[in-house]
Motif scaffolding. Structure first.
Motif, PDB file in Angstrom:
ATOM      1  N   THR A   1     -30.201   0.775  -8.470  1.00 10.07           N
ATOM      2  CA  THR A   1     -29.530   2.008  -8.888  1.00 10.07           C
ATOM      3  C   THR A   1     -29.522   3.043  -7.769  1.00 10.07           C
ATOM      4  O   THR A   1     -28.490   3.654  -7.478  1.00 10.07           O
ATOM      5  CB  THR A   1     -30.215   2.586 -10.142  1.00 10.07           C
ATOM      6  OG1 THR A   1     -30.208   1.603 -11.162  1.00 10.07           O
ATOM      7  CG2 THR A   1     -29.519   3.823 -10.638  1.00 10.07           C
ATOM      8  N   SER A   2     -30.668   3.224  -7.132  1.00 12.14           N
ATOM      9  CA  SER A   2     -30.735   4.222  -6.058  1.00 12.14           C
ATOM     10  C   SER A   2     -29.928   3.794  -4.842  1.00 12.14           C
ATOM     11  O   SER A   2     -29.359   4.646  -4.147  1.00 12.14           O
ATOM     12  CB  SER A   2     -32.187   4.504  -5.673  1.00 12.14           C
ATOM     13  OG  SER A   2     -32.824   3.331  -5.221  1.00 12.14           O
ATOM     14  N   ALA A   3     -29.830   2.493  -4.573  1.00 12.88           N
ATOM     15  CA  ALA A   3     -29.002   2.024  -3.465  1.00 12.88           C
ATOM     16  C   ALA A   3     -27.530   2.340  -3.740  1.00 12.88           C
ATOM     17  O   ALA A   3     -26.802   2.793  -2.846  1.00 12.88           O
ATOM     18  CB  ALA A   3     -29.190   0.526  -3.248  1.00 12.88           C
ATOM     19  N   LEU A   4     -27.083   2.125  -4.974  1.00 17.74           N
ATOM     20  CA  LEU A   4     -25.703   2.465  -5.348  1.00 17.74           C
ATOM     21  C   LEU A   4     -25.463   3.973  -5.252  1.00 17.74           C
ATOM     22  O   LEU A   4     -24.410   4.414  -4.774  1.00 17.74           O
ATOM     23  CB  LEU A   4     -25.394   1.965  -6.754  1.00 17.74           C
ATOM     24  CG  LEU A   4     -25.303   0.444  -6.922  1.00 17.74           C
ATOM     25  CD1 LEU A   4     -25.187   0.080  -8.396  1.00 17.74           C
ATOM     26  CD2 LEU A   4     -24.136  -0.112  -6.131  1.00 17.74           C
TER      27      LEU A   4
ATOM     28  N   GLY B   1     -39.885   9.036  -8.876  1.00 20.10           N
ATOM     29  CA  GLY B   1     -38.703   8.810  -8.048  1.00 20.10           C
ATOM     30  C   GLY B   1     -37.425   8.688  -8.860  1.00 20.10           C
ATOM     31  O   GLY B   1     -36.386   9.206  -8.476  1.00 20.10           O
ATOM     32  N   GLY B   2     -37.491   8.001  -9.989  1.00 18.34           N
ATOM     33  CA  GLY B   2     -36.309   7.831 -10.822  1.00 18.34           C
ATOM     34  C   GLY B   2     -35.944   9.077 -11.596  1.00 18.34           C
ATOM     35  O   GLY B   2     -34.765   9.359 -11.820  1.00 18.34           O
ATOM     36  N   LEU B   3     -36.929   9.841 -12.007  1.00 14.79           N
ATOM     37  CA  LEU B   3     -36.681  11.047 -12.800  1.00 14.79           C
ATOM     38  C   LEU B   3     -36.199  12.201 -11.917  1.00 14.79           C
ATOM     39  O   LEU B   3     -35.178  12.822 -12.193  1.00 14.79           O
ATOM     40  CB  LEU B   3     -37.945  11.445 -13.565  1.00 14.79           C
ATOM     41  CG  LEU B   3     -37.831  12.582 -14.552  1.00 14.79           C
ATOM     42  CD1 LEU B   3     -36.894  12.212 -15.690  1.00 14.79           C
ATOM     43  CD2 LEU B   3     -39.196  12.940 -15.110  1.00 14.79           C
TER      44      LEU B   3
ATOM     45  N   SER C   1     -35.853   8.074  -4.412  1.00 19.33           N
ATOM     46  CA  SER C   1     -35.999   7.089  -5.484  1.00 19.33           C
ATOM     47  C   SER C   1     -36.101   5.678  -4.914  1.00 19.33           C
ATOM     48  O   SER C   1     -36.907   4.864  -5.373  1.00 19.33           O
ATOM     49  CB  SER C   1     -34.816   7.190  -6.448  1.00 19.33           C
ATOM     50  OG  SER C   1     -34.936   6.263  -7.492  1.00 19.33           O
ATOM     51  N   PHE C   2     -35.294   5.391  -3.908  1.00 17.89           N
ATOM     52  CA  PHE C   2     -35.300   4.073  -3.272  1.00 17.89           C
ATOM     53  C   PHE C   2     -36.658   3.771  -2.647  1.00 17.89           C
ATOM     54  O   PHE C   2     -37.227   2.693  -2.835  1.00 17.89           O
ATOM     55  CB  PHE C   2     -34.190   4.012  -2.211  1.00 17.89           C
ATOM     56  CG  PHE C   2     -34.009   2.666  -1.576  1.00 17.89           C
ATOM     57  CD1 PHE C   2     -33.204   1.718  -2.177  1.00 17.89           C
ATOM     58  CD2 PHE C   2     -34.629   2.353  -0.372  1.00 17.89           C
ATOM     59  CE1 PHE C   2     -33.028   0.465  -1.595  1.00 17.89           C
ATOM     60  CE2 PHE C   2     -34.467   1.112   0.219  1.00 17.89           C
ATOM     61  CZ  PHE C   2     -33.660   0.165  -0.391  1.00 17.89           C
TER      62      PHE C   2
ATOM     63  N   SER D   1     -31.635   5.715 -14.021  1.00 16.95           N
ATOM     64  CA  SER D   1     -32.832   6.054 -13.236  1.00 16.95           C
ATOM     65  C   SER D   1     -33.849   6.820 -14.076  1.00 16.95           C
ATOM     66  O   SER D   1     -35.045   6.527 -14.032  1.00 16.95           O
ATOM     67  CB  SER D   1     -32.459   6.891 -12.016  1.00 16.95           C
ATOM     68  OG  SER D   1     -31.751   6.136 -11.090  1.00 16.95           O
ATOM     69  N   ILE D   2     -33.368   7.785 -14.832  1.00 17.96           N
ATOM     70  CA  ILE D   2     -34.269   8.590 -15.673  1.00 17.96           C
ATOM     71  C   ILE D   2     -34.929   7.711 -16.732  1.00 17.96           C
ATOM     72  O   ILE D   2     -36.146   7.778 -16.941  1.00 17.96           O
ATOM     73  CB  ILE D   2     -33.498   9.759 -16.317  1.00 17.96           C
ATOM     74  CG1 ILE D   2     -33.097  10.772 -15.240  1.00 17.96           C
ATOM     75  CG2 ILE D   2     -34.321  10.425 -17.408  1.00 17.96           C
ATOM     76  CD1 ILE D   2     -32.117  11.829 -15.700  1.00 17.96           C
ATOM     77  N   ILE D   3     -34.143   6.871 -17.395  1.00 13.16           N
ATOM     78  CA  ILE D   3     -34.684   6.006 -18.442  1.00 13.16           C
ATOM     79  C   ILE D   3     -35.716   5.037 -17.876  1.00 13.16           C
ATOM     80  O   ILE D   3     -36.789   4.849 -18.464  1.00 13.16           O
ATOM     81  CB  ILE D   3     -33.543   5.258 -19.167  1.00 13.16           C
ATOM     82  CG1 ILE D   3     -32.725   6.233 -20.005  1.00 13.16           C
ATOM     83  CG2 ILE D   3     -34.090   4.133 -20.044  1.00 13.16           C
ATOM     84  CD1 ILE D   3     -31.444   5.657 -20.569  1.00 13.16           C
ATOM     85  N   CYS D   4     -35.410   4.423 -16.730  1.00  8.60           N
ATOM     86  CA  CYS D   4     -36.362   3.490 -16.108  1.00  8.60           C
ATOM     87  C   CYS D   4     -37.674   4.172 -15.760  1.00  8.60           C
ATOM     88  O   CYS D   4     -38.748   3.625 -15.983  1.00  8.60           O
ATOM     89  CB  CYS D   4     -35.758   2.860 -14.859  1.00  8.60           C
ATOM     90  SG  CYS D   4     -34.541   1.597 -15.185  1.00  8.60           S
ATOM     91  N   ASN D   5     -37.589   5.377 -15.200  1.00 12.81           N
ATOM     92  CA  ASN D   5     -38.808   6.096 -14.836  1.00 12.81           C
ATOM     93  C   ASN D   5     -39.636   6.461 -16.065  1.00 12.81           C
ATOM     94  O   ASN D   5     -40.860   6.333 -16.063  1.00 12.81           O
ATOM     95  CB  ASN D   5     -38.486   7.340 -14.038  1.00 12.81           C
ATOM     96  CG  ASN D   5     -39.656   7.832 -13.207  1.00 12.81           C
ATOM     97  OD1 ASN D   5     -39.469   8.259 -12.090  1.00 12.81           O
ATOM     98  ND2 ASN D   5     -40.878   7.764 -13.718  1.00 12.81           N
ATOM     99  N   ILE D   6     -38.983   6.880 -17.125  1.00 13.56           N
ATOM    100  CA  ILE D   6     -39.711   7.211 -18.356  1.00 13.56           C
ATOM    101  C   ILE D   6     -40.365   5.959 -18.936  1.00 13.56           C
ATOM    102  O   ILE D   6     -41.525   5.997 -19.357  1.00 13.56           O
ATOM    103  CB  ILE D   6     -38.769   7.886 -19.373  1.00 13.56           C
ATOM    104  CG1 ILE D   6     -38.387   9.285 -18.881  1.00 13.56           C
ATOM    105  CG2 ILE D   6     -39.424   7.969 -20.754  1.00 13.56           C
ATOM    106  CD1 ILE D   6     -37.293   9.954 -19.680  1.00 13.56           C
TER     107      ILE D   6
END
Length: 193
Positions: free
Chosen positions: A161-164, A51-53, A99-100, A21-26
């Motif tokens: 990722t956020s759903a999981l 949202g991801g970070l 995040s979702f 999540s962090i990597i995707c947001n960055i």
């Protein structure tokens, strides 16, 4: 399965999901793999909500540490630890849900891009049918290069990722409740006969 072992599995499963999540947001801050768009403020508005970070990253990573440590104490942790894991898992649910929602909004509104040769904006926002169903419209965005594929790929990854994370944290809340109410399955050590 023992409530402690379950907590250990949930905690360790949350680590890679939070990192993803962090990597995707960055990465979303650098469409077209260029820093000029973030410097000029020409990025998708939902990226700025982080949202991801914040949600899928920090608000899930902190509960992951506690849940992991709760399950690490042998077969099961104590009732107090399981009760606290419920509270921390609730924080994880809130972060994953945030995040979702941000990922869904990012996919619905589409990317911020240059279109019609000179205009910058979100050309797919409030358009019917959705640009996600009609890939031929993706060429509307001229700059950054391949921004639609970039955003769809990363926001979709954040969505999954956020759903999981949401499922894992919710299951830990239930697991923690069982561990708190029913006690742990820690076996008593047998002394010499």
């Amino acid at each position: 399965m023992c409530t402690g072992k379950c907590a250990f599995c949930v905690g360790t499963s949350l680590y890679p999901l939070a990192v993803i999540s962090i990597i995707c947001n960055i990465m979303l801050f650098f469409p077209g793999w260029d820093v000029k768009y973030v410097q000029n403020g020409q990025i998708t508005p939902e990226v700025k909500y982080m949202g991801g970070l914040v949600g899928g990253g920090i608000l899930v990573l902190i509960p992951a540490f506690h849940i992991h440590l709760t399950g690490k104490q042998g077969c099961c942790a104590n009732r107090c630890g399981m009760f606290l894991s419920i509270l921390f898992a609730a924080v994880g649910v809130v972060g994953a849900l945030y995040s979702f929602i941000v990922a869904v909004m990012g996919l619905i509104h589409g990317p911020y891009c240059k279109h019609l040769l000179v205009l910058w904006g979100t050309p797919f926002k409030d358009k019917e049918p959705s640009y996600l169903k009609d890939r031929s419209t993706w060429g509307t965005c001229i700059e950054p290069n391949n921004v639609v594929e970039f955003n769809v790929g990363l926001f979709s990854t954040l969505l999954v990722t956020s759903a999981l994370q949401l499922i894992l944290c919710a299951s830990q809340m239930i697991n923690g409740l069982f561990g708190c109410l029913c006690g742990t399955c820690k076996q008593k050590e047998k002394g010499p006969l």
